[in-house]
Design an enzyme around this catalytic site. Structure first.
Site, short mmCIF file in Angstrom:
data_model
loop_
_atom_site.label_atom_id
_atom_site.label_comp_id
_atom_site.label_asym_id
_atom_site.label_seq_id
_atom_site.Cartn_x
_atom_site.Cartn_y
_atom_site.Cartn_z
N ARG A 122 -12.33 -10.35 -37.88
CA ARG A 122 -13.74 -10.75 -37.80
C ARG A 122 -13.84 -12.11 -37.10
NH1 ARG A 122 -18.76 -8.67 -37.51
NH2 ARG A 122 -20.20 -9.36 -39.13
N THR A 425 -21.43 -1.19 -31.92
CA THR A 425 -20.11 -1.07 -32.55
C THR A 425 -19.47 0.25 -32.14
OG1 THR A 425 -21.00 -2.34 -34.41
CG2 THR A 425 -18.96 -1.17 -34.82
N GLU A 464 -21.94 -12.03 -32.90
CA GLU A 464 -21.57 -11.71 -34.28
C GLU A 464 -22.19 -12.64 -35.32
OE1 GLU A 464 -20.45 -8.47 -35.31
OE2 GLU A 464 -19.35 -9.01 -33.51
N ASP A 467 -25.00 -11.97 -37.81
CA ASP A 467 -24.77 -11.28 -39.07
C ASP A 467 -24.86 -12.23 -40.26
OD1 ASP A 467 -24.56 -8.72 -38.24
OD2 ASP A 467 -22.39 -8.57 -38.39
N SER A 491 -20.07 -8.16 -42.81
CA SER A 491 -20.10 -6.99 -41.94
C SER A 491 -20.33 -5.73 -42.76
CB SER A 491 -18.78 -6.86 -41.18
OG SER A 491 -18.70 -5.63 -40.49
N SER A 492 -20.92 -4.73 -42.12
CA SER A 492 -21.06 -3.41 -42.74
C SER A 492 -19.92 -2.47 -42.36
CB SER A 492 -22.38 -2.76 -42.31
OG SER A 492 -23.48 -3.49 -42.79
N GLY A 513 -22.81 1.53 -36.23
CA GLY A 513 -24.20 1.74 -36.63
C GLY A 513 -24.86 0.62 -37.41
N GLY A 514 -24.41 -0.63 -37.27
CA GLY A 514 -25.05 -1.72 -38.00
C GLY A 514 -24.93 -1.52 -39.50
#
Length: 613
Positions: A122, A425, A464, A467, A491-492, A513-514
């Site tokens: 990340r 993503t 990023e 987020d 993050s998802s 997909g967020g």
């Protein structure tokens, strides 16, 4: 394992070791030749115990990337090798979704040791920021588009470091060979896909992005002020040179060489500049974390721990669903050949609502805040949380695992937060001939990231850091996911690996997909594990996302309208959506064969490798 195959593989590995002695290796933390030989010996020993020995599979969002992975797997490469080769190609042919300017999470199952390791790639925030990262000069939070298209949104590009650290632990084929497919495509050109053209042609998106405002990125994506046409042969000499440098000089070159200065310059040249420096880039390290695993019936579900959400939300959704449906007969509904009965559909929705509420409140970077990860998937907490099943018209709120498990309430540690993450993503799933697996989700965040173009490397930089919570305090209380120096945003992403009752590899899945990634991935899991579907049928199901006060239902696919009507009739606030742009890529290891899925909402394929002969 067949004796012939042992000889062929051993011969291949002998030649490979000879090559590696003379080849530049991954980075400054090179594995020794002895370590390489040891990994290869372990792979051979493991292969003989794997029920699908000699067979492999790869699935990802673009055929060029899958073919790159397939070539590595045919050579006897590790799943990590194949993932690196595939993602290097994705960064070129699918720049709207992920790439060298972004990051990701790589889950690696090592069959020899029986362990599942997660490489946290990340992006981190610059050292010079504070919690007011996205406040304007008037002291007010920026709107999303302004924040997105600014230099402030860019975190340290981290995927190349992730490549290097995972390769150091698991790589078999020579590092320098992993970037050849991407280099060749960049040099010779690749045909522009319909999806890339569609996003570049979207007038609403184009109006929000700065991609066509910068001279260099406009020339690349909008030659003659026109979006790249489908089939256009797009070359990228700078990316080809980038791949060559990473291949021959190692992952460290990306961080310690002149490219870090070029990235800093690009970020500071934005209309709203960011604080990212070459020093931040050079200091970056991917972090190896333990996978977070929870039970579901006879299976074990493992996914990425915080700052990702998968390790909490996937076991939690499936665990709550199991409790909501306990004792119910399983049957498909009369009007559907895909979704189960209406009671099971509503159980799936309600499990999501509770899991999202807990995720939104608690999940953040554990290096900065306390996240009750194990408590949130503790069976005793899930037993209690299942009693919080809100009515369809109610707004779900977070639970308190501290109060339930330890008689020490923790819910008021943080302000309530519902920050979004956007769908730029990609996901890939790979199992190699030895039974090792990679589930990898990577991103640049929103479509084409921040739109900031690094001309020296031919790639876009991520956004990023959006987020993070743009409003860091709620009612005066800091939220868990507030910006901070060197912090990783929540993050998802949910790269997931499933094991059966014998603790053997069964399923590899995930999706872009967020924040909807959580729901997309859970759908693929329940479709295979509970709804008696094959991998592709599960990916094809309508997407249903139940976060907060509403339930999004994808009606543009078979059975979507029926699901929307069922949930509306039950009192849920349903928002009908023509498209929910998942990109589920799944591998299921059945008793005697692999079963793969490539989400037809994107452009991917599945490749099968058979090295048994």
């Amino acid at each position: 394992m067949r004796f012939k195959h042992v000889l062929m593989t051993a011969s291949f590995l002998t030649a490979l070791v000879a090559c590696q002695i003379n080849e530049p290796h991954s980075d400054s933390k090179n594995a020794s030749d002895e370590q390489v030989i040891s990994r290869e010996a372990n792979a051979l020993a493991t292969e003989s115990n794997w029920r699908l020995s000699g067979q492999a599979m790869a699935t990802a969002a673009n055929p060029h990337a899958v073919k790159a992975a397939e070539a590595v797997l045919k050579r006897g490469g590790h799943a990590v090798d194949a993932a690196i080769a595939a993602h290097a190609v994705l960064g070129l042919v699918e720049p709207q979704s992920s790439g060298i300017g972004g990051g990701g999470f790589m889950m690696v199952y090592d069959r020899n040791s029986g362990t599942t390791r997660m490489y946290d790639g990340r992006e981190t925030a610059p050292a010079a920021i504070d919690e007011n990262l996205f406040f304007n000069d008037a002291g007010e939070p920026m709107d999303y588009v302004t924040a997105w298209q600014s230099g402030r949104s860019v975190g340290v590009p981290s995927i190349v470091r992730t490549y290097g650290q995972a390769y150091e632990d698991f790589g078999i084929v020579e590092w320098s060979s992993l970037f050849g497919a991407a280099e060749k495509l960049a040099s010779d050109g690749f045909p522009v896909s319909p999806r890339l053209n569609g996003l570049l042609s979207n007038e609403r998106l184009r109006g929000a992005m700065n991609l066509d405002d910068n001279t260099a990125s406009a020339a690349y994506f909008y030659p003659d002020n026109t979006p790249l046409e489908v089939g256009y042969n797009r070359t990228n000499p700078a990316y080809a040179e980038l791949m060559k440098n990473i291949a021959t000089k190692g992952a460290d070159w990306f961080y310690e060489g002149p490219l870090s200065d070029a990235i800093e310059k690009a970020v500071k040249s934005a209309e709203i500049p960011g604080a990212l420096t070459a020093k931040d880039i050079r200091a970056y390290e991917a972090v190896e974390r333990n996978a977070l695993c929870g039970p579901y019936k006879t299976y074990k579900i493992c996914s990425a721990p915080p700052p990702s959400s998968g390790g909490i939300t996937q076991p939690m959704i499936l665990g709550l669903y199991e409790r909501f449906t306990e004792g119910m007969d399983f049957s498909t509904s009369d009007h559907s050949n895909s979704f189960p009965s209406d009671t099971h559909l509503k159980a799936f929705v309600d499990a999501q609502r509770l899991a999202y509420a807990d995720r939104d409140h608690y999940v953040a970077d554990t290096d900065f805040v306390t996240v009750p990860s194990e408590d949130l998937i503790n069976p005793k907490y899930l037993d209690a949380r299942a009693n919080d099943r809100f009515s369809a018209s109610q707004s779900p709120t977070a639970g308190d695992p501290g109060a339930i498990l330890h008689n020490k309430p923790i819910i008021d540690m943080w302000g309530r937060d519902t920050s979004d993450d956007k769908p730029g993503t990609t996901h890939l799933s790979i199992v190699d001939i030895y039974g090792n697996a990679v589930s990898m989700t990577a991103t640049v965040e929103s479509p084409f990231g921040s739109s900031i173009w690094v001309e020296e490397g031919g790639f876009v930089l991520n956004n990023e850091l959006t987020d993070f919570a743009r409003t860091p305090r709620i009612n005066g209380k800091l939220v868990a996911n507030a910006p901070a120096p060197n912090k990783r945003p929540r993050s998802s992403m949910s790269p997931t690996i499933v094991f059966d009752a014998n603790d053997d590899l069964f399923m590899v899945t995930g999706s872009p997909g967020g924040n909807s990634i959580i729901a997309y991935t859970a759908k693929s899991l329940l479709g295979v594990l509970d709804w008696q579907m094959d991998a592709q049928a599960a990916a094809n199901l309508p997407n249903i996302i139940a976060r907060g006060d509403s339930v999004n239902v994808e009606i543009g696919v078979p059975d979507g309208q029926n699901a929307a009507t069922t949930l509306k009739d039950a009192g849920y606030n349903v928002r009908e959506r023509e498209g929910e742009n998942s990109g589920i890529h799944t591998i299921v290891a059945r008793s005697d064969h692999f079963e793969g899925a490539a989400d037809n909402r994107r452009e991917g394929i599945v490749a099968t490798v058979d090295n048994r002969e």
